[in-house]
Design a protein around this motif. Sequence first.
Motif, PDB file in Angstrom:
ATOM      1  N   LYS A  18      18.970  13.254  49.629  1.00 37.97           N
ATOM      2  CA  LYS A  18      17.700  13.768  49.123  1.00 37.97           C
ATOM      3  C   LYS A  18      16.621  13.622  50.198  1.00 37.97           C
ATOM      4  O   LYS A  18      16.525  12.592  50.861  1.00 37.97           O
ATOM      5  N   GLU A  42      23.626  22.610  37.871  1.00 41.98           N
ATOM      6  CA  GLU A  42      23.866  21.325  37.209  1.00 41.98           C
ATOM      7  C   GLU A  42      25.279  21.221  36.676  1.00 41.98           C
ATOM      8  O   GLU A  42      25.819  20.132  36.568  1.00 41.98           O
ATOM      9  N   LEU A  51      19.437  25.061  42.152  1.00 42.47           N
ATOM     10  CA  LEU A  51      18.557  23.907  42.314  1.00 42.47           C
ATOM     11  C   LEU A  51      17.992  23.763  43.714  1.00 42.47           C
ATOM     12  O   LEU A  51      16.994  23.087  43.914  1.00 42.47           O
ATOM     13  N   ILE A  52      18.634  24.365  44.701  1.00 37.75           N
ATOM     14  CA  ILE A  52      18.180  24.274  46.093  1.00 37.75           C
ATOM     15  C   ILE A  52      18.180  25.688  46.675  1.00 37.75           C
ATOM     16  O   ILE A  52      19.209  26.368  46.636  1.00 37.75           O
ATOM     17  N   ASP A  76      12.986  21.034  50.196  1.00 32.41           N
ATOM     18  CA  ASP A  76      13.703  21.731  49.128  1.00 32.41           C
ATOM     19  C   ASP A  76      14.869  20.921  48.572  1.00 32.41           C
ATOM     20  O   ASP A  76      15.396  21.249  47.511  1.00 32.41           O
ATOM     21  N   ASP A  78      15.126  18.211  46.916  1.00 27.83           N
ATOM     22  CA  ASP A  78      14.296  17.261  46.162  1.00 27.83           C
ATOM     23  C   ASP A  78      14.938  16.820  44.863  1.00 27.83           C
ATOM     24  O   ASP A  78      14.254  16.502  43.894  1.00 27.83           O
ATOM     25  N   ILE A  79      16.272  16.816  44.832  1.00 27.75           N
ATOM     26  CA  ILE A  79      17.027  16.374  43.669  1.00 27.75           C
ATOM     27  C   ILE A  79      18.007  15.298  44.113  1.00 27.75           C
ATOM     28  O   ILE A  79      18.240  15.120  45.307  1.00 27.75           O
ATOM     29  N   SER A  80      18.556  14.574  43.185  1.00 29.03           N
ATOM     30  CA  SER A  80      19.671  13.680  43.488  1.00 29.03           C
ATOM     31  C   SER A  80      20.596  13.688  42.284  1.00 29.03           C
ATOM     32  O   SER A  80      20.170  13.900  41.155  1.00 29.03           O
ATOM     33  N   GLY A  81      21.875  13.530  42.551  1.00 29.55           N
ATOM     34  CA  GLY A  81      22.875  13.560  41.494  1.00 29.55           C
ATOM     35  C   GLY A  81      24.106  14.315  41.943  1.00 29.55           C
ATOM     36  O   GLY A  81      24.272  14.625  43.121  1.00 29.55           O
ATOM     37  N   TYR A  83      26.405  17.740  41.338  1.00 35.80           N
ATOM     38  CA  TYR A  83      26.280  19.110  40.873  1.00 35.80           C
ATOM     39  C   TYR A  83      27.524  19.896  41.277  1.00 35.80           C
ATOM     40  O   TYR A  83      28.441  19.355  41.887  1.00 35.80           O
ATOM     41  N   GLU A 107      20.547   9.587  46.554  1.00 35.54           N
ATOM     42  CA  GLU A 107      19.138   9.179  46.468  1.00 35.54           C
ATOM     43  C   GLU A 107      18.704   8.614  47.808  1.00 35.54           C
ATOM     44  O   GLU A 107      19.510   8.073  48.562  1.00 35.54           O
ATOM     45  N   GLN A 111      10.223   8.387  51.146  1.00 30.73           N
ATOM     46  CA  GLN A 111       9.706   9.604  50.515  1.00 30.73           C
ATOM     47  C   GLN A 111       8.903  10.404  51.489  1.00 30.73           C
ATOM     48  O   GLN A 111       8.027  10.083  52.096  1.00 30.73           O
TER      49      GLN A 111
END
Length: 111
Positions: A18, A42, A51-52, A76, A78-81, A83, A107, A111
């Motif tokens: 991320k 997702e 998502l990206i 861009d 800016d997500i984590s997990g 998929y 993660e 930042q």
Amino acid sequence: MASVNLDIAQRLDITCRKGDSFQLELDFGQDMSGTWLMEVLESDNVDGNTLIPFVVTVSDGEATNSKVTITAQASDVDISGVYVYDLQKTSGSNVTTYLYGIFKVNEDVSQ
């Protein structure tokens, strides 16, 4: 009984971080001309929104030596997990999926 498998897609799981820039260069050893699309969702629900926002480009040069480069700006990612994704090429009315798999975004502390 004879059978034929027209599914050429290969599984390639991708892990990135991320907030980091994303760049992946691929060489499929064949003509890469056409319109490319990579989507991260997702789940395998096709009704979702990607998502990206990836940019997919094909390098200049001889068609058999061209490379596919997939990029995304750090802001861009800016997500984590975990998929799912796929990478497709459209050439005329032909659509071919080249890659699919898990797209994992770790993660990040900074930042």
